[in-house]
Design a protein around this motif. Structure first.
Motif, PDB file in Angstrom:
ATOM      1  N   GLU A  35      33.488  37.392  22.568  1.00 16.53           N
ATOM      2  CA  GLU A  35      34.374  36.693  23.505  1.00 16.53           C
ATOM      3  C   GLU A  35      35.796  36.757  22.939  1.00 16.53           C
ATOM      4  O   GLU A  35      36.016  36.460  21.771  1.00 16.53           O
ATOM      5  N   THR A  43      37.197  30.903  31.898  1.00 16.07           N
ATOM      6  CA  THR A  43      37.581  30.648  33.297  1.00 16.07           C
ATOM      7  C   THR A  43      37.384  29.174  33.620  1.00 16.07           C
ATOM      8  O   THR A  43      38.225  28.535  34.258  1.00 16.07           O
ATOM      9  N   TYR A  48      39.559  25.385  35.887  1.00 14.61           N
ATOM     10  CA  TYR A  48      38.998  24.187  36.501  1.00 14.61           C
ATOM     11  C   TYR A  48      39.836  23.002  36.032  1.00 14.61           C
ATOM     12  O   TYR A  48      40.132  22.871  34.848  1.00 14.61           O
ATOM     13  N   ASP A 290      30.974  37.922  37.896  1.00 17.05           N
ATOM     14  CA  ASP A 290      31.935  38.119  38.995  1.00 17.05           C
ATOM     15  C   ASP A 290      32.329  39.576  39.218  1.00 17.05           C
ATOM     16  O   ASP A 290      32.659  39.950  40.342  1.00 17.05           O
TER      17      ASP A 290
HETATM   18  C1  LIG Z   1      39.164  27.229  40.210  1.00 17.48           C
HETATM   19  C2  LIG Z   1      37.735  27.729  40.251  1.00 17.48           C
HETATM   20  C3  LIG Z   1      36.704  26.858  40.554  1.00 17.48           C
HETATM   21  C4  LIG Z   1      35.366  27.298  40.554  1.00 17.48           C
HETATM   22  N1  LIG Z   1      34.356  26.409  40.817  1.00 17.48           N
HETATM   23  C5  LIG Z   1      33.054  26.818  40.795  1.00 17.48           C
HETATM   24  C6  LIG Z   1      31.966  25.913  41.033  1.00 17.48           C
HETATM   25  O1  LIG Z   1      32.153  24.706  41.277  1.00 17.48           O
HETATM   26  N2  LIG Z   1      30.689  26.404  40.985  1.00 17.48           N
HETATM   27  C7  LIG Z   1      30.408  27.716  40.712  1.00 17.48           C
HETATM   28  O2  LIG Z   1      29.228  28.108  40.672  1.00 17.48           O
HETATM   29  N3  LIG Z   1      31.428  28.612  40.500  1.00 17.48           N
HETATM   30  C8  LIG Z   1      32.729  28.197  40.533  1.00 17.48           C
HETATM   31  N4  LIG Z   1      33.741  29.094  40.312  1.00 17.48           N
HETATM   32  C9  LIG Z   1      33.381  30.510  40.061  1.00 17.48           C
HETATM   33  C10 LIG Z   1      32.841  30.696  38.637  1.00 17.48           C
HETATM   34  O3  LIG Z   1      33.753  30.121  37.701  1.00 17.48           O
HETATM   35  C11 LIG Z   1      32.658  32.177  38.339  1.00 17.48           C
HETATM   36  O4  LIG Z   1      31.801  32.738  39.331  1.00 17.48           O
HETATM   37  C12 LIG Z   1      32.038  32.381  36.954  1.00 17.48           C
HETATM   38  O5  LIG Z   1      32.873  31.816  35.945  1.00 17.48           O
HETATM   39  C13 LIG Z   1      31.862  33.868  36.683  1.00 17.48           C
HETATM   40  O6  LIG Z   1      31.343  34.055  35.396  1.00 17.48           O
HETATM   41  P1  LIG Z   1      31.592  35.440  34.624  1.00 17.48           P
HETATM   42  O7  LIG Z   1      30.801  35.331  33.357  1.00 17.48           O
HETATM   43  O8  LIG Z   1      31.386  36.590  35.507  1.00 17.48           O
HETATM   44  O9  LIG Z   1      33.162  35.472  34.300  1.00 17.48           O
HETATM   45  P2  LIG Z   1      34.123  34.428  33.589  1.00 17.48           P
HETATM   46  O10 LIG Z   1      33.623  33.058  33.725  1.00 17.48           O
HETATM   47  O11 LIG Z   1      35.475  34.756  34.119  1.00 17.48           O
HETATM   48  O12 LIG Z   1      34.026  34.790  32.046  1.00 17.48           O
HETATM   49  C14 LIG Z   1      34.526  35.992  31.521  1.00 17.48           C
HETATM   50  C15 LIG Z   1      34.750  35.817  30.022  1.00 17.48           C
HETATM   51  O13 LIG Z   1      35.030  37.119  29.462  1.00 17.48           O
HETATM   52  C16 LIG Z   1      36.056  36.972  28.494  1.00 17.48           C
HETATM   53  N5  LIG Z   1      36.688  38.294  28.333  1.00 17.48           N
HETATM   54  C17 LIG Z   1      37.501  38.911  29.226  1.00 17.48           C
HETATM   55  N6  LIG Z   1      37.896  40.120  28.737  1.00 17.48           N
HETATM   56  C18 LIG Z   1      37.299  40.270  27.514  1.00 17.48           C
HETATM   57  C19 LIG Z   1      37.328  41.285  26.517  1.00 17.48           C
HETATM   58  N7  LIG Z   1      38.017  42.427  26.691  1.00 17.48           N
HETATM   59  N8  LIG Z   1      36.631  41.101  25.363  1.00 17.48           N
HETATM   60  C20 LIG Z   1      35.898  39.954  25.181  1.00 17.48           C
HETATM   61  N9  LIG Z   1      35.867  38.932  26.081  1.00 17.48           N
HETATM   62  C21 LIG Z   1      36.545  39.097  27.256  1.00 17.48           C
HETATM   63  C22 LIG Z   1      36.966  35.895  29.082  1.00 17.48           C
HETATM   64  O14 LIG Z   1      37.769  35.286  28.107  1.00 17.48           O
HETATM   65  C23 LIG Z   1      35.945  34.928  29.699  1.00 17.48           C
HETATM   66  O15 LIG Z   1      35.543  33.888  28.809  1.00 17.48           O
HETATM   67  C24 LIG Z   1      35.066  28.678  40.294  1.00 17.48           C
HETATM   68  C25 LIG Z   1      36.117  29.561  39.995  1.00 17.48           C
HETATM   69  C26 LIG Z   1      37.432  29.103  39.963  1.00 17.48           C
HETATM   70  C27 LIG Z   1      38.539  30.083  39.603  1.00 17.48           C
END
Ligand SMILES: Cc1cc2nc3c(=O)[nH]c(=O)nc-3n(C[C@H](O)[C@H](O)[C@H](O)COP(=O)(O)OP(=O)(O)OC[C@H]3O[C@@H](n4cnc5c(N)ncnc54)[C@H](O)[C@@H]3O)c2cc1C
Length: 317
Positions: A35, A43, A48, A290
């Motif tokens: 990470e 995120t 949030y 995502d």
């Molecule tokens: C304002 C807001 C409110 C939301 N509310 C909800 C809700 O109530 N319920 C719900 O289910 N969903 C909600 N969502 C959506 C939810 O947050 C996302 O669907 C979820 O976080 C996606 O998870 P992910 O692991 O794909 O990506 P992310 O959560 O974006 O995590 C990606 C991670 O990868 C890391 N990263 C990026 N690039 C690199 C790299 N090159 N090397 C190492 N690490 C890296 C980042 O630092 C981050 O920690 C909300 C989104 C937003 C923006």
């Protein structure tokens, strides 16, 4: 000798946590989570608001969980605590402050180049989300307004006149939260809000009917100008309004350059190509969370990706 991991997971959000924990539960031993920030779930931490309600069925999507990880409605804080406990209880080997630059595949082994060294693995899962690069409007933001034009709530104070731009759950939640100590307008180009889940729609309607939030729907924004250091919003109907602050809640973009550097093949729209197991055209290279969605994933969906990928990799090894 360098360790060769069974799986390296890039990104410590819900998708990355899902893959790592499900893999450990299924008995895959050598799993590494990397990470780029100083802790998991950036995120959630950054976008949030404090005490935000976290809905399992986000954006109105009803999701049943497939794997071993449970997930339930809660708050920002309870969700982070829950992910802390998952990482702790399953002894996940996580490296923080470790940003992946690129991934190179040679003879069926992936070399993962990071700012904290190079790691080797048979399988790799990319779950870096989209919020590293929030969507921006097509018009320019005047440089003199950069501190008053934001993409999250970090810089917001009290007693400001704020415009929130967007038509999804985040925009509604930002507007209603800010209205507790500010004057807030929510602006969306559509004539009505279609995307928010029923709870947020109801909350929005209540706040508007009680004059706590002003609804400005069915009008687009054509540009911003600085007026005595304030944000002048130019609408497509020829009118304008001046605000102390503008907050865009427009979701995030696909990290195209990063995916290319990791040998992920993209389609003509710049979206990653993958199959039903989330495996890309490069065998052993998966995407989760995502970035496997054109728009609007959710925590529960990201956790389901983790289970599917971990199960598939287990059957391969
Ligand atoms: C304002 C807001 C409110 C939301 N509310 C909800 C809700 O109530 N319920 C719900 O289910 N969903 C909600 N969502 C959506 C939810 O947050 C996302 O669907 C979820 O976080 C996606 O998870 P992910 O692991 O794909 O990506 P992310 O959560 O974006 O995590 C990606 C991670 O990868 C890391 N990263 C990026 N690039 C690199 C790299 N090159 N090397 C190492 N690490 C890296 C980042 O630092 C981050 O920690 C909300 C989104 C937003 C923006």
């Amino acid at each position: 000798m360098n360790t060769i991991y069974d799986i390296i997971v890039i990104g410590g959000g819900p998708g990355g946590i899902g893959v790592s924990v499900e893999s450990k539960i299924l008995g895959i031993k050598k799993v590494l989570l990397v990470e780029k920030s100083d802790n998991h779930s950036q995120t959630i931490r950054k976008f949030y608001k404090d005490q935000k309600r976290v809905d399992k069925d986000w954006q109105g999507q009803s999701v049943s969980l497939d794997g071993n990880i449970d997930f339930f409605d809660g708050t920002k804080e309870s969700t982070i605590d829950y992910f802390d406990s998952l990482l702790d209880n399953h002894l996940i080997d996580a490296k923080f402050n470790c940003e992946v630059d690129k991934v190179i595949k040679t003879n069926d082994i992936f070399e993962v180049n990071t700012n904290c060294g190079n790691y080797f693995t048979h399988n790799i899962v990319i779950s870096v989300g989209r919020m590293g690069k929030p969507n921006k409007p097509s018009y320019n933001i005047p440089p003199s307004l950069r501190t008053q034009v934001n993409f999250n709530l970090d810089k917001c104070g009290n007693n400001e006149n704020i415009i929130v731009i967007g038509g999804g759950d985040s925009a509604v939640e930002y507007a209603c939260e800010l209205s507790q100590s500010n004057r807030v307008t929510l602006c969306y180009r559509g004539a009505s809000l279609m995307r928010p889940n029923p709870t947020n729609k109801e909350m929005f309607e209540k706040f508007v009917s009680e004059n706590r939030v002003t609804s400005k729907l069915g009008v687009d924004i054509e540009g911003l100008e600085s007026e005595h250091g304030k944000v002048k919003v130019l609408y497509s109907d020829g009118t304008s309004q001046v605000f102390d602050r503008a907050i865009y809640a427009l979701g995030g973009t696909t990290p195209v350059d990063f995916l290319k550097k990791c040998s992920v093949q993209l389609d003509e729209h710049g979206e990653p190509i993958f199959d039903e197991n989330y495996e890309t055209k490069t065998k052993g290279l998966f995407i989760a969370g995502d970035i496997a969605f054109k728009s609007g994933g959710s925590i529960a969906i990201a956790l389901n990706h983790g289970y599917k990928i971990a199960t598939y990799i287990l059957n391969k090894i």
